[in-house]
Motif scaffolding. Sequence first.
Motif, PDB file in Angstrom:
ATOM      1  N   LYS A   1       9.766  12.956  -7.050  1.00 46.42           N
ATOM      2  CA  LYS A   1      10.616  13.948  -7.874  1.00 46.42           C
ATOM      3  C   LYS A   1       9.667  14.921  -8.655  1.00 46.42           C
ATOM      4  N   LYS A   2       8.800  14.380  -9.198  1.00 42.17           N
ATOM      5  CA  LYS A   2       7.727  15.142 -10.025  1.00 42.17           C
ATOM      6  C   LYS A   2       7.039  16.171  -9.247  1.00 42.17           C
ATOM      7  N   HIS A   3       6.813  15.871  -7.950  1.00 43.89           N
ATOM      8  CA  HIS A   3       6.011  16.776  -6.914  1.00 43.89           C
ATOM      9  C   HIS A   3       6.708  17.387  -6.123  1.00 43.89           C
ATOM     10  N   ASN A   4       8.099  17.272  -6.028  1.00 47.95           N
ATOM     11  CA  ASN A   4       9.095  17.916  -5.085  1.00 47.95           C
ATOM     12  C   ASN A   4       8.650  17.629  -3.652  1.00 47.95           C
ATOM     13  N   ILE A   5       8.470  16.310  -3.142  1.00 46.73           N
ATOM     14  CA  ILE A   5       8.140  15.894  -1.851  1.00 46.73           C
ATOM     15  C   ILE A   5       9.295  15.128  -1.415  1.00 46.73           C
ATOM     16  N   HIS A   6       9.513  15.149  -0.091  1.00 49.70           N
ATOM     17  CA  HIS A   6      10.446  14.242   0.724  1.00 49.70           C
ATOM     18  C   HIS A   6       9.813  12.939   0.999  1.00 49.70           C
ATOM     19  N   LEU A   7      10.499  11.979   0.406  1.00 56.97           N
ATOM     20  CA  LEU A   7       9.860  10.464   0.626  1.00 56.97           C
ATOM     21  C   LEU A   7      10.962   9.628   1.579  1.00 56.97           C
ATOM     22  N   LEU A   8      10.859   9.528   2.761  1.00 58.86           N
ATOM     23  CA  LEU A   8      11.504   8.714   3.567  1.00 58.86           C
ATOM     24  C   LEU A   8      11.148   7.468   4.041  1.00 58.86           C
ATOM     25  N   THR A   9      12.322   6.554   4.255  1.00 60.35           N
ATOM     26  CA  THR A   9      11.972   5.182   4.979  1.00 60.35           C
ATOM     27  C   THR A   9      12.426   5.193   6.460  1.00 60.35           C
ATOM     28  N   ASN A  10      11.655   4.596   7.065  1.00 59.48           N
ATOM     29  CA  ASN A  10      12.083   4.348   8.674  1.00 59.48           C
ATOM     30  C   ASN A  10      12.271   3.067   9.164  1.00 59.48           C
TER      31      ASN A  10
ATOM     32  N   VAL B   1       7.472   6.199   5.065  1.00 55.57           N
ATOM     33  CA  VAL B   1       7.115   4.830   5.134  1.00 55.57           C
ATOM     34  C   VAL B   1       7.577   4.016   6.124  1.00 55.57           C
ATOM     35  N   GLU B   2       7.189   2.948   6.322  1.00 48.73           N
ATOM     36  CA  GLU B   2       7.808   1.990   7.343  1.00 48.73           C
ATOM     37  C   GLU B   2       8.817   1.198   6.152  1.00 48.73           C
ATOM     38  N   LYS B   3       9.910   0.513   6.835  1.00 51.77           N
ATOM     39  CA  LYS B   3      10.798  -0.186   5.900  1.00 51.77           C
ATOM     40  C   LYS B   3      10.018  -1.432   5.342  1.00 51.77           C
ATOM     41  N   PRO B   4      10.449  -2.017   4.294  1.00 51.22           N
ATOM     42  CA  PRO B   4      11.400  -1.220   3.347  1.00 51.22           C
ATOM     43  C   PRO B   4      10.274  -0.284   2.419  1.00 51.22           C
ATOM     44  N   LEU B   5      11.061   0.330   1.680  1.00 50.72           N
ATOM     45  CA  LEU B   5      10.470   1.441   0.689  1.00 50.72           C
ATOM     46  C   LEU B   5       9.217   0.672   0.077  1.00 50.72           C
ATOM     47  N   ALA B   6       9.282  -0.401  -0.607  1.00 50.31           N
ATOM     48  CA  ALA B   6       8.485  -0.651  -1.576  1.00 50.31           C
ATOM     49  C   ALA B   6       8.414  -2.477  -1.595  1.00 50.31           C
ATOM     50  N   VAL B   7       7.469  -2.932  -2.189  1.00 44.79           N
ATOM     51  CA  VAL B   7       7.499  -4.348  -2.449  1.00 44.79           C
ATOM     52  C   VAL B   7       8.309  -4.882  -3.544  1.00 44.79           C
ATOM     53  N   ASN B   8       8.651  -4.022  -4.371  1.00 42.07           N
ATOM     54  CA  ASN B   8       9.267  -4.373  -5.566  1.00 42.07           C
ATOM     55  C   ASN B   8       9.905  -3.145  -6.543  1.00 42.07           C
ATOM     56  N   MET B   9      10.814  -3.382  -7.343  1.00 43.05           N
ATOM     57  CA  MET B   9      11.240  -2.171  -7.935  1.00 43.05           C
ATOM     58  C   MET B   9      10.257  -1.510  -8.939  1.00 43.05           C
ATOM     59  N   GLU B  10       9.411  -1.983  -9.307  1.00 49.29           N
ATOM     60  CA  GLU B  10       8.168  -1.474 -10.166  1.00 49.29           C
ATOM     61  C   GLU B  10       7.525  -0.530  -9.195  1.00 49.29           C
ATOM     62  N   HIS B  11       7.093  -0.851  -8.065  1.00 46.70           N
ATOM     63  CA  HIS B  11       6.509   0.100  -7.165  1.00 46.70           C
ATOM     64  C   HIS B  11       7.465   1.151  -6.755  1.00 46.70           C
TER      65      HIS B  11
ATOM     66  N   GLU C   1       0.684  -1.272  -0.196  1.00 43.89           N
ATOM     67  CA  GLU C   1       0.046  -0.048   0.061  1.00 43.89           C
ATOM     68  C   GLU C   1       0.804   1.288  -0.021  1.00 43.89           C
ATOM     69  N   HIS C   2       2.144   1.125   0.112  1.00 38.97           N
ATOM     70  CA  HIS C   2       3.125   2.234   0.018  1.00 38.97           C
ATOM     71  C   HIS C   2       3.040   3.394  -1.095  1.00 38.97           C
ATOM     72  N   LEU C   3       2.949   2.407  -2.391  1.00 42.35           N
ATOM     73  CA  LEU C   3       2.665   2.907  -3.510  1.00 42.35           C
ATOM     74  C   LEU C   3       1.263   3.888  -3.539  1.00 42.35           C
ATOM     75  N   GLU C   4       0.020   3.390  -3.407  1.00 44.05           N
ATOM     76  CA  GLU C   4      -1.128   3.936  -3.220  1.00 44.05           C
ATOM     77  C   GLU C   4      -1.006   5.336  -2.182  1.00 44.05           C
ATOM     78  N   VAL C   5      -0.355   5.193  -1.173  1.00 46.43           N
ATOM     79  CA  VAL C   5      -0.145   6.263  -0.350  1.00 46.43           C
ATOM     80  C   VAL C   5       0.838   7.628  -0.977  1.00 46.43           C
ATOM     81  N   VAL C   6       1.723   7.214  -1.532  1.00 42.23           N
ATOM     82  CA  VAL C   6       2.420   8.348  -2.284  1.00 42.23           C
ATOM     83  C   VAL C   6       1.572   8.841  -3.782  1.00 42.23           C
ATOM     84  N   GLU C   7       0.954   7.890  -4.162  1.00 39.09           N
ATOM     85  CA  GLU C   7      -0.076   8.072  -5.324  1.00 39.09           C
ATOM     86  C   GLU C   7      -1.222   9.445  -4.986  1.00 39.09           C
ATOM     87  N   ALA C   8      -1.582   9.300  -3.846  1.00 38.77           N
ATOM     88  CA  ALA C   8      -2.434  10.191  -3.213  1.00 38.77           C
ATOM     89  C   ALA C   8      -1.888  11.453  -2.548  1.00 38.77           C
TER      90      ALA C   8
END
Length: 370
Positions: free
Chosen positions: A138-147, A119-129, A102-109
């Motif tokens: 990058k497009k929307h100039n936000i910080h995206l951190l992993t904890n 997001v909690e570790k890891p960043l994503a389930v795979n490289m596609e996400h 669901e991390h991708l859905e959060v970033v998409e929103a």
Amino acid sequence: MKYRILFIVLMNLLITKVYNQENKAPLKVGVIGLTHTHVHWIFGSEPRGDIKIVGIVEPNTELAKRYAEQHKFSMKLVYTSIEEMLNKAKPEAVTAFGTIYEHLEVVEAAAPRGIHVMVEKPLAVNMEHAKKMKELAKKHNIHLLTNYETTWYPTTHKAYDLVKKENAIGSIRKIMVHDGHKGPKKIGVNEEFLEWLTDPVQNGGGAEVDFGCYGVNMLTWFMNGKLPNSVTAVSQQLQPENNPKVNDESIIILQYDNTVAVIQGSWNWPIGRKDMEIYGLRGVLYVDNRHDLRVRISEGYDGYDEEVMKLEERAAPFDDPFALFAAVVRNEVQLENYDLNALDNNMIVVEILDAAKKSAEQNKTIYFKK
């Protein structure tokens, strides 16, 4: 007289600084998901004053009520959808405490609204996400951190300083990282967490993802963001009765030009652990836990001189994920390249984890193109 005036000026500056710090508005944060039990961390952190939780997304009302009773927040904060929470609560940033999928859905929103994400570790389930998430950030100039929990261990950072800045043990030759516990079901995680943590789609894998990511994250930091030459992995299912859909035992070997790393992420340790051994030309560091670190310098064949360290917590905001998140969003802290929280580090983490899963499935070493 001039010294008195200087004293008054300096005192006024100090008072102003303290006042501004004490009266700085906390970062308005939305919590998306309550199924990841690490979410207790953010509720425990809020009283520090760095953040204020303005909205929570959780469609499971019973789960939300349990957390509301435990952490004393109003159910008026709880929304059933991300869009509703973002529209009504208007957070400056959000934290993701649902499944890894669901991390991708959060970033998409959040990203198109300019809302920062941790997001909690890891960043994503795979490289596609992961690639989609990076493009949006990058497009929307936000910080995206992993904890990661180990990011906040003072021993993690002391080990880095000893190796990278002080050359205390000489050039690194081997790093061994051990993370894990008896397994989610054995340690009694709640039903909502267990359901997706042991699901290969929602979690991205089993122990190799859940705990292998810690070591890969730290290795990427120690190696300055350099990809290994190769990844060789072995995974196994030792508790089919508890983890029928995923592997619960994992060994990942990363080979660099002059260093080898062995990362053991497991749901089969009889005693829970998060520790690391770093071997250099002259000695070894034992990062035993959050506060305890030992340095052994070689003497002769098997002798050594040992220094034992008991470390205090790091200074704010580097002692808490949400305090640091607020500081980064407010441009008070700029993350260094390949920092443990940083996007560039965690893109590599997902790439290596994908290679590790492929290596274990195909029973072969995966080589990275240079």
